[in-house]
Scaffold this motif. Sequence first.
Motif, PDB file in Angstrom:
ATOM      1  N   CYS A   1      -4.612  16.743   2.792  1.00  7.03           N
ATOM      2  CA  CYS A   1      -4.698  16.010   4.054  1.00  7.03           C
ATOM      3  C   CYS A   1      -3.318  15.894   4.686  1.00  7.03           C
ATOM      4  O   CYS A   1      -2.383  15.433   4.047  1.00  7.03           O
ATOM      5  CB  CYS A   1      -5.287  14.626   3.799  1.00  7.03           C
ATOM      6  SG  CYS A   1      -5.255  13.573   5.251  1.00  7.03           S
TER       7      CYS A   1
ATOM      8  N   GLN B   1      -2.451  13.883   6.855  1.00  6.57           N
ATOM      9  CA  GLN B   1      -2.189  12.502   7.229  1.00  6.57           C
ATOM     10  C   GLN B   1      -1.730  11.662   6.031  1.00  6.57           C
ATOM     11  O   GLN B   1      -0.808  10.860   6.140  1.00  6.57           O
ATOM     12  CB  GLN B   1      -3.453  11.894   7.818  1.00  6.57           C
ATOM     13  CG  GLN B   1      -3.203  10.849   8.869  1.00  6.57           C
ATOM     14  CD  GLN B   1      -4.396  10.766   9.810  1.00  6.57           C
ATOM     15  OE1 GLN B   1      -4.539  11.545  10.746  1.00  6.57           O
ATOM     16  NE2 GLN B   1      -5.273   9.827   9.528  1.00  6.57           N
ATOM     17  N   CYS B   2      -2.419  11.848   4.875  1.00  2.00           N
ATOM     18  CA  CYS B   2      -2.092  10.969   3.745  1.00  2.00           C
ATOM     19  C   CYS B   2      -1.796  11.741   2.455  1.00  2.00           C
ATOM     20  O   CYS B   2      -1.454  11.146   1.444  1.00  2.00           O
ATOM     21  CB  CYS B   2      -3.224   9.974   3.501  1.00  2.00           C
ATOM     22  SG  CYS B   2      -4.652  10.718   2.699  1.00  2.00           S
TER      23      CYS B   2
ATOM     24  N   CYS C   1     -10.961  14.339   4.498  1.00  4.31           N
ATOM     25  CA  CYS C   1     -10.106  13.757   3.468  1.00  4.31           C
ATOM     26  C   CYS C   1     -10.892  12.689   2.718  1.00  4.31           C
ATOM     27  O   CYS C   1     -11.535  11.835   3.331  1.00  4.31           O
ATOM     28  CB  CYS C   1      -8.856  13.144   4.090  1.00  4.31           C
ATOM     29  SG  CYS C   1      -7.874  12.228   2.880  1.00  4.31           S
TER      30      CYS C   1
ATOM     31  N   CYS D   1      -8.566   9.101   3.306  1.00  2.00           N
ATOM     32  CA  CYS D   1      -8.421   8.384   4.589  1.00  2.00           C
ATOM     33  C   CYS D   1      -9.454   8.806   5.628  1.00  2.00           C
ATOM     34  O   CYS D   1      -9.510   8.219   6.711  1.00  2.00           O
ATOM     35  CB  CYS D   1      -7.008   8.556   5.145  1.00  2.00           C
ATOM     36  SG  CYS D   1      -6.735  10.185   5.886  1.00  2.00           S
TER      37      CYS D   1
ATOM     38  N   HIS E   1      -9.683  11.577   7.321  1.00  2.00           N
ATOM     39  CA  HIS E   1      -9.214  12.535   8.326  1.00  2.00           C
ATOM     40  C   HIS E   1     -10.065  13.822   8.278  1.00  2.00           C
ATOM     41  O   HIS E   1     -10.399  14.308   7.203  1.00  2.00           O
ATOM     42  CB  HIS E   1      -7.740  12.874   8.067  1.00  2.00           C
ATOM     43  CG  HIS E   1      -7.190  13.918   8.981  1.00  2.00           C
ATOM     44  ND1 HIS E   1      -6.871  13.670  10.297  1.00  2.00           N
ATOM     45  CD2 HIS E   1      -6.935  15.236   8.765  1.00  2.00           C
ATOM     46  CE1 HIS E   1      -6.433  14.782  10.851  1.00  2.00           C
ATOM     47  NE2 HIS E   1      -6.467  15.754   9.943  1.00  2.00           N
TER      48      HIS E   1
HETATM   49 ZN   LIG Z   1      -6.111  11.665   4.260  1.00  2.00          ZN
END
Ligand SMILES: [Zn+2]
Length: 463
Positions: A122, A124-125, A140, A143, A145
């Motif tokens: 991911c 994002q995280c 994800c 999170c 995403h």
């Molecule tokens: Zn994520």
Amino acid sequence: MGTGPEQQRREAAEQRFQLGRLAVKEGRMAEAREYLFRAVEIDQEHSDARLWLSATTTDAAEQKKFLEWALAANPANPEARRGLAIVQGRLNPQDVLPPGTDVAARLPTEPEAAAAKQVFICPQCGGAMRFDPHLIDLKCERCGHVRVVEEKPAKDVEQALDLTLPTEKAHRWAEAERRMVCQQCSATTMFPVGQTSVECPFCGSAVFIAAREDADILPPQAVIPMGFEAEEVKTIMRKWLGAGLLAPDDLGRLARGGNLRPAYVPFWVFETTLTRKWQAYVAEGSGRNRRWVWQSGEHIFFFTGELQRGTKILSADLLERIEPFDLEKLVEYQPEYLAGWPAATYDISLAQASLDAREKMVKKAKKQLQHKAAPGKEVRDLQVSASDFGGVTYKQALLPVWVGAYHYRGKWYRLLVNGQTGKISGDKPIDSVKVALLILAAVIVIIILAFLIAFLFGPTPSP
Ligand SMILES: [Zn+2]
Ligand SMILES: [Zn+2]
């Protein structure tokens, strides 16, 4: 068609051809040329005679001429196509294996580039992303995403069988980092990168040995994305366990375990045309004028999606019972579809599968000829002679399956769920009391019927 002189002419050409081929094998080239030219003279359409002529010369231009000549006589002649590809430099002769050998494992030459391995992380995280059957995208797990997977229809992904079969292609699924062999059932499964706990989808064992890294495997071209989550498949299974006339009443309640594991299962999909010649008595006219006429003809069959299983781990019978798969929904293979889902690798070779598929198609065609030889007319003593395949193409497709097993009164039963349609099939215990009652009921009905018949139509008492 197929009359006497025609037959004799073909036989004469075939005889010269066989003599010519033998001469080539024994290195008597001048003699071989004489026989083969004679064969072509007698039978213009003898593609193989032209093909073998190319073996009598070392001159590349002449070889090319003979091969093109062979293809003109029969555009589907696989050896001629392969030979021409070599002469034209499209195929390396060193890649061509002698007929009859299976694709062997390649010795490792250099370590595979680690960069080729793909992990779906991911952005994002940093969590692991998984293919989501409902979104048909990557999501994800930490999170939420979402990364869109662009769906490409699986057209133009067919591979020509003639060009693939004889070569030892150094293809790998670069993205498949963890190929593991189950020690219990010996299935080879690829597990998504980053997955920490793994179980064999076919037997549930967690004991694996590393797969031989040097084994080459042909990559898949197409996939039907996984369509269900575990909870949904469990509901399908519970419903199925509760149904069935002869199943024990407490099956739905007592069935335990019910572990269902997802797996992409490899299949070989073939496409080809098949021309079959036939001879039969066909009923002409009707009523008093009806007579049997000896006729012959040929029929072309089109096979667009001949499915052949790619693994021995699941029985052909059980797999057939969850068919059909909607092959119109095949999309081009991308590793994203496997994120979070294990995929089995094939253990039935393309060569073997293509032979099995051909046999199946020949049988199917013969069965259909009963109706198609002379549509709308009765046919008797149908004889089917030559079968001629057009160019065969294949693709390797990964199809989604849930493999399950449940426990009932001391025994395990196996079941499969089609991961595209939800069709379920499997073994079920039979309630012996219900079966006994059913047999008893049948016997009673037969006895009553026998009495009735004796009463109504029995011998009338003689005066
Ligand atoms: Zn994520
Ligand atoms: Zn196993």
